[in-house]
Enzyme design. Sequence first.
Site, mmCIF file in Angstrom:
data_model
loop_
_atom_site.group_PDB
_atom_site.id
_atom_site.type_symbol
_atom_site.label_atom_id
_atom_site.label_comp_id
_atom_site.label_asym_id
_atom_site.label_seq_id
_atom_site.Cartn_x
_atom_site.Cartn_y
_atom_site.Cartn_z
ATOM 1 N N ALA A 63 0.833 -1.199 0.000
ATOM 2 C CA ALA A 63 0.000 0.000 0.000
ATOM 3 C C ALA A 63 0.869 1.252 0.000
ATOM 4 O O ALA A 63 2.066 1.203 0.283
ATOM 5 C CB ALA A 63 -0.912 -0.009 1.220
ATOM 6 N N GLY A 107 -0.277 -5.296 0.335
ATOM 7 C CA GLY A 107 -1.415 -5.228 -0.568
ATOM 8 C C GLY A 107 -1.135 -5.799 -1.939
ATOM 9 O O GLY A 107 -2.053 -6.247 -2.632
ATOM 10 N N GLU A 110 -1.693 -9.448 -1.525
ATOM 11 C CA GLU A 110 -3.136 -9.636 -1.355
ATOM 12 C C GLU A 110 -3.864 -9.500 -2.692
ATOM 13 O O GLU A 110 -4.808 -10.243 -2.967
ATOM 14 C CB GLU A 110 -3.663 -8.627 -0.343
ATOM 15 C CG GLU A 110 -3.187 -8.917 1.070
ATOM 16 C CD GLU A 110 -3.605 -7.853 2.071
ATOM 17 O OE1 GLU A 110 -4.184 -8.225 3.102
ATOM 18 O OE2 GLU A 110 -3.342 -6.650 1.810
ATOM 19 N N GLU A 130 3.055 -6.207 7.123
ATOM 20 C CA GLU A 130 2.290 -5.194 7.847
ATOM 21 C C GLU A 130 2.599 -5.165 9.342
ATOM 22 O O GLU A 130 2.530 -4.106 9.977
ATOM 23 C CB GLU A 130 0.782 -5.430 7.638
ATOM 24 C CG GLU A 130 0.268 -5.060 6.261
ATOM 25 C CD GLU A 130 0.410 -6.176 5.246
ATOM 26 O OE1 GLU A 130 -0.156 -6.068 4.156
ATOM 27 O OE2 GLU A 130 1.118 -7.173 5.544
#
Length: 256
Positions: A63, A107, A110, A130
Site C-alpha cells: 500500500a 497489498g 493480497e 504489515e
Amino acid sequence: MEKISVTKNNGIATVVIDNPPMNALGDQVRTELLEAFKDLKADHEVVAIILTGAGERAFMAGADIKEFNESGNPHKNKPVEEENVFNFIESIPKPTIALINGYALGGGLELALTCDIRIAEEHAKFGLPEVKLGLLPGGGGTQRLPRIVGPSKAKELMFTGDHIPAEEALQLNMISKVVPKGEGMKAAIQLAEKVANHSLQALSRIKRLVNEGSELPLDEGLVIERQLFSELFETKDAKEGISAFVEKRKPVFTHE
C-alpha cells in the site's frame, strides 16, 4: 486512466499497474483497478485477463504508506465498491492470471491472491510485512493466504513479516510456476491463449464452482456442480463443442 493501462488482443486483456517507483496501492490505483475490471467484465470479447506491474522491480510493493500517514485509516469512510475492489477481481467470471515480476508485498500479495493463477519471475519476492508497522494485512491476506498455504505457514509469514523467494512460494503453492526473469509475460500470454481458446460459458462456471465449492461441504458442492453442468449443457457452446468432437474438427465457441 493514469495509473492503470489495459490492452486487448485475441480474447486476452492485459492490465498493467504503472505507479512508479514500486506500483504502490494508493486510492487512485484502487479506483482505476475497479473501473478497469468492471469494463473487462462487461466486454464480451475478453475471455482471460493478465494482471501485472510495470517495470522489473515490483508487481506491487504494498500500500501507499504516505497515504496512510496523510489520510488515516484506509478502510474508514470508503465507498463500498472501492473497499471491495479485491473481492470484485476475485469473483469476476473470467479467468485471471497474475504475473508477478518483482516484489509482491502487503497489498500487492493480497491483490495477487485474488487472481486464479499466479506466475512469478525468478527474482520475485513475496511477503505480508504489515506487522512491522504495527498493522495487519487488511486486504484479505489473513483470510486468503491460510486457504492456500495452510494456517501455520500463513501465521509464520504474517507474524514475522519476512519475505520469501519465488521458489519457496512455489513449494507452498502460493504460485503455480516460476520462470526466468524477463520471460514472465511470454509465459502468461501462452497460458492465457490456451484458456481463451475455450468457452467462457464453461470457464466461468468452473471458476464459480471452485471458488464457492471450496467453502462448502462436499455434498453441497456436488449439488451446485450438477446444477451448473445442466445449465452449461444447454448453451450454444456446449452443443458446438460436442458436435465438433463428433465431427472431428476444432470447435468455434461464441461464448453463448
